[in-house]
Write an enzyme that holds these catalytic residues in place. Structure first.
Site, mmCIF file in Angstrom:
data_model
loop_
_atom_site.group_PDB
_atom_site.id
_atom_site.type_symbol
_atom_site.label_atom_id
_atom_site.label_comp_id
_atom_site.label_asym_id
_atom_site.label_seq_id
_atom_site.Cartn_x
_atom_site.Cartn_y
_atom_site.Cartn_z
ATOM 1 N N GLU A 90 -72.065 -44.626 3.106
ATOM 2 C CA GLU A 90 -71.404 -45.862 2.654
ATOM 3 C C GLU A 90 -71.524 -46.951 3.722
ATOM 4 O O GLU A 90 -71.779 -48.115 3.420
ATOM 5 C CB GLU A 90 -69.944 -45.576 2.316
ATOM 6 N N LEU A 149 -66.180 -39.724 6.493
ATOM 7 C CA LEU A 149 -64.726 -39.738 6.720
ATOM 8 C C LEU A 149 -64.343 -38.672 7.751
ATOM 9 O O LEU A 149 -64.836 -37.543 7.688
ATOM 10 C CB LEU A 149 -64.013 -39.425 5.392
ATOM 11 N N ALA A 180 -71.046 -38.673 10.211
ATOM 12 C CA ALA A 180 -70.653 -37.560 9.330
ATOM 13 C C ALA A 180 -69.600 -37.970 8.315
ATOM 14 O O ALA A 180 -68.988 -37.112 7.683
ATOM 15 C CB ALA A 180 -70.153 -36.387 10.163
ATOM 16 N N LEU A 233 -62.621 -35.932 8.509
ATOM 17 C CA LEU A 233 -61.927 -34.961 7.662
ATOM 18 C C LEU A 233 -60.778 -34.295 8.401
ATOM 19 O O LEU A 233 -59.784 -33.888 7.784
ATOM 20 C CB LEU A 233 -62.920 -33.897 7.182
ATOM 21 N N ARG A 263 -66.260 -30.979 -1.374
ATOM 22 C CA ARG A 263 -65.093 -31.026 -0.470
ATOM 23 C C ARG A 263 -63.804 -31.350 -1.228
ATOM 24 O O ARG A 263 -62.753 -31.527 -0.620
ATOM 25 C CB ARG A 263 -65.299 -32.093 0.608
ATOM 26 N N ARG A 299 -69.552 -36.267 15.775
ATOM 27 C CA ARG A 299 -70.670 -36.661 14.899
ATOM 28 C C ARG A 299 -70.410 -38.042 14.284
ATOM 29 O O ARG A 299 -70.775 -38.329 13.150
ATOM 30 C CB ARG A 299 -70.920 -35.615 13.809
ATOM 31 N N GLY A 302 -69.133 -40.981 3.895
ATOM 32 C CA GLY A 302 -68.815 -42.333 4.351
ATOM 33 C C GLY A 302 -69.848 -42.895 5.312
ATOM 34 O O GLY A 302 -69.938 -44.118 5.483
ATOM 35 N N GLY A 329 -64.807 -43.335 -1.173
ATOM 36 C CA GLY A 329 -63.787 -44.386 -1.113
ATOM 37 C C GLY A 329 -64.234 -45.584 -0.306
ATOM 38 O O GLY A 329 -63.464 -46.519 -0.086
ATOM 39 N N GLU A 379 -69.116 -35.164 -1.229
ATOM 40 C CA GLU A 379 -67.728 -35.321 -1.677
ATOM 41 C C GLU A 379 -67.318 -34.253 -2.698
ATOM 42 O O GLU A 379 -66.239 -33.670 -2.607
ATOM 43 C CB GLU A 379 -67.529 -36.726 -2.284
HETATM 44 C C1 1HE Z 1 -66.079 -33.933 12.168
HETATM 45 C C2 1HE Z 1 -66.764 -34.351 11.032
HETATM 46 C C3 1HE Z 1 -66.047 -35.084 10.064
HETATM 47 C C4 1HE Z 1 -68.136 -33.280 12.279
HETATM 48 N N1 1HE Z 1 -64.754 -35.321 10.287
HETATM 49 N N2 1HE Z 1 -64.787 -34.200 12.349
HETATM 50 N N3 1HE Z 1 -68.379 -35.422 5.668
HETATM 51 C C5 1HE Z 1 -68.902 -34.188 5.622
HETATM 52 O O1 1HE Z 1 -68.614 -33.386 4.771
HETATM 53 C C6 1HE Z 1 -69.815 -33.824 6.781
HETATM 54 C C7 1HE Z 1 -69.084 -32.913 7.743
HETATM 55 N N4 1HE Z 1 -69.873 -32.597 8.944
HETATM 56 C C8 1HE Z 1 -70.941 -31.755 8.928
HETATM 57 O O2 1HE Z 1 -71.384 -31.268 7.897
HETATM 58 C C9 1HE Z 1 -71.548 -31.403 10.257
HETATM 59 O O3 1HE Z 1 -70.615 -31.733 11.277
HETATM 60 C C10 1HE Z 1 -72.874 -32.140 10.580
HETATM 61 C C11 1HE Z 1 -73.988 -31.573 9.695
HETATM 62 C C12 1HE Z 1 -72.766 -33.642 10.380
HETATM 63 C C13 1HE Z 1 -73.241 -31.880 12.075
HETATM 64 O O4 1HE Z 1 -73.267 -30.486 12.302
HETATM 65 P P1 1HE Z 1 -73.170 -29.934 13.801
HETATM 66 O O5 1HE Z 1 -73.394 -28.445 13.732
HETATM 67 O O6 1HE Z 1 -74.053 -30.731 14.705
HETATM 68 O O7 1HE Z 1 -71.663 -30.249 14.292
HETATM 69 P P2 1HE Z 1 -70.303 -29.482 13.931
HETATM 70 O O8 1HE Z 1 -70.186 -28.258 14.805
HETATM 71 O O9 1HE Z 1 -70.116 -29.302 12.475
HETATM 72 O O10 1HE Z 1 -69.207 -30.559 14.374
HETATM 73 C C14 1HE Z 1 -69.088 -30.963 15.739
HETATM 74 C C15 1HE Z 1 -67.728 -31.588 15.893
HETATM 75 O O11 1HE Z 1 -67.666 -32.765 15.080
HETATM 76 C C16 1HE Z 1 -66.614 -30.695 15.407
HETATM 77 O O12 1HE Z 1 -65.468 -30.992 16.169
HETATM 78 P P3 1HE Z 1 -64.939 -29.988 17.328
HETATM 79 O O13 1HE Z 1 -63.732 -30.646 17.854
HETATM 80 O O14 1HE Z 1 -64.688 -28.685 16.619
HETATM 81 O O15 1HE Z 1 -66.074 -29.892 18.325
HETATM 82 C C17 1HE Z 1 -66.382 -31.153 14.000
HETATM 83 O O16 1HE Z 1 -65.083 -30.901 13.530
HETATM 84 C C18 1HE Z 1 -66.595 -32.644 14.172
HETATM 85 N N5 1HE Z 1 -66.956 -33.261 12.913
HETATM 86 N N6 1HE Z 1 -68.035 -33.931 11.125
HETATM 87 C C19 1HE Z 1 -64.163 -34.882 11.418
HETATM 88 N N7 1HE Z 1 -66.614 -35.570 8.969
HETATM 89 C C20 1HE Z 1 -63.755 -43.092 2.383
HETATM 90 S S1 1HE Z 1 -64.011 -41.595 1.624
HETATM 91 C C21 1HE Z 1 -65.446 -40.919 2.317
HETATM 92 C C22 1HE Z 1 -65.525 -39.461 1.978
HETATM 93 C C23 1HE Z 1 -66.475 -38.713 2.859
HETATM 94 O O17 1HE Z 1 -67.019 -39.232 3.811
HETATM 95 S S2 1HE Z 1 -66.736 -37.072 2.447
HETATM 96 C C24 1HE Z 1 -67.964 -36.544 3.559
HETATM 97 C C25 1HE Z 1 -67.355 -35.907 4.783
#
Ligand code: 1HE
Length: 265
Positions: A120, A70, A68, A72, A143, A31, A117, A148, A140
């Site tokens: 951002e 950072l 999606a 994570l 979680r 994503r 992010g 950042g 954020e």
């Molecule tokens: C990821 C990430 C990620 C997906 N880091 N791997 N961001 C979030 O809290 C958002 C986290 N992501 C989600 O809520 C969902 O993935 C989505 C709504 C964006 C998409 O959902 P979906 O059902 O299409 O996909 P999925 O099944 O959740 O994820 C598919 C794959 O993408 C899966 O990996 P796989 O190896 O298991 O297939 C997920 O792990 C991967 N994936 N999002 C890593 N964010 C400088 S500080 C900034 C702080 C932040 O950004 S906090 C916000 C973090």
């Protein structure tokens, strides 16, 4: 080093004949989560873009989701120290500062999640185009994280401090007309955000590069200045831009009545 020499793995880059670059986040399977390597690639690209003859950039993403945020999973795996994560955030700032202050217009073609992010990143673009699938959130708080990558500055500038705090505390999601109304994006299209972003980029690329430079660099700098200093900087920039040889033909066309007038359709 030229843009063509870059070895990009998480991004793809293509520049058309009008100088419009399309830069695509290319980790759809994740994503387009931003891992450390992707941030380094963004720095490399936006270091070169201002000196590469690029007249506008469309920032897009492969798959159904723009970004999606950072990575994570990487963050969890790396088990970073406070100092290491601070250093990583400084690399995010390096990338996004180069985008915002580089003087080359960046138009973000958004769809699906523009989250954490990812928002951002989008907020460092100069124009954001959303489609019906696009949604914006800062999860954020839930979680156990904090922004950042500049949300406290750029998202606050877009939506104001109260909405930023609400988004981070509650995970509130904005989409559709409400997202436009609060300032998260300037355009909402029924069809493809990519088509709209490309059309905007082509039109913007027809401006003089010096005008675009002033608009996409000077205005950001001026927000960091006192009103007095910003007015001075505006006068200096206008002195340079408004007397540029490249504008003479456009001014002559207005004077002789052949230039397009500014009228609504
Ligand atoms: C990821 C990430 C990620 C997906 N880091 N791997 N961001 C979030 O809290 C958002 C986290 N992501 C989600 O809520 C969902 O993935 C989505 C709504 C964006 C998409 O959902 P979906 O059902 O299409 O996909 P999925 O099944 O959740 O994820 C598919 C794959 O993408 C899966 O990996 P796989 O190896 O298991 O297939 C997920 O792990 C991967 N994936 N999002 C890593 N964010 C400088 S500080 C900034 C702080 C932040 O950004 S906090 C916000 C973090």
């Amino acid at each position: 080093m030229q843009l063509d020499d870059l070895k990009l793995e998480n991004l793809t880059l293509a520049v058309d004949g009008a100088g419009v670059a399309t830069l695509t986040l290319n980790r759809a399977a994740k994503r387009n989560a931003l891992d450390a390597a992707t941030i380094e690639e963004l720095i490399e690209v936006f270091t070169l873009v201002p000196r590469a003859g690029v007249r506008a950039v469309v920032l897009a993403a492969a798959g159904d989701h723009f970004c999606a945020g950072l990575d994570l999973v990487e963050h969890h795996r790396e088990d970073r120290s406070p100092a290491a994560f601070m250093q990583l955030c400084l690399r995010w700032h390096e990338a996004f500062t180069k985008m915002e202050y580089g003087g080359v217009p960046v138009i973000a073609a958004l769809r699906g999640a523009v989250v954490g992010g990812g928002l951002e990143l989008a907020s460092a673009a100069h124009i954001r185009v959303a489609d019906a699938s696009t949604y914006f959130a800062l999860p954020e708080g839930s979680r156990g994280l904090f922004t950042g990558g500049g949300a406290t500055i750029r998202v606050a500038r877009l939506v104001g401090q109260a909405r930023l705090v609400d988004m981070m505390l509650t995970g509130r999601i904005y989409k559709g007309a409400e997202a436009v109304a609060v300032g998260l994006c300037q355009y909402l299209v029924d069809g493809s955000s990519m088509d709209k972003a490309q059309a905007l980029a082509q039109a913007i690329a027809a401006n003089t590069p010096l005008s675009n430079f002033a608009i996409c660099s000077g205005i950001s700098h001026m927000q960091n200045m006192s009103g007095l200093d910003a007015a001075y900087a505006e006068a200096v920039l206008a002195g340079v831009v408004n007397t540029q040889p490249a504008a003479r033909g456009r001014l002559a066309a207005f004077a002789d009545g052949t230039a397009a007038r500014v009228r609504p359709d």
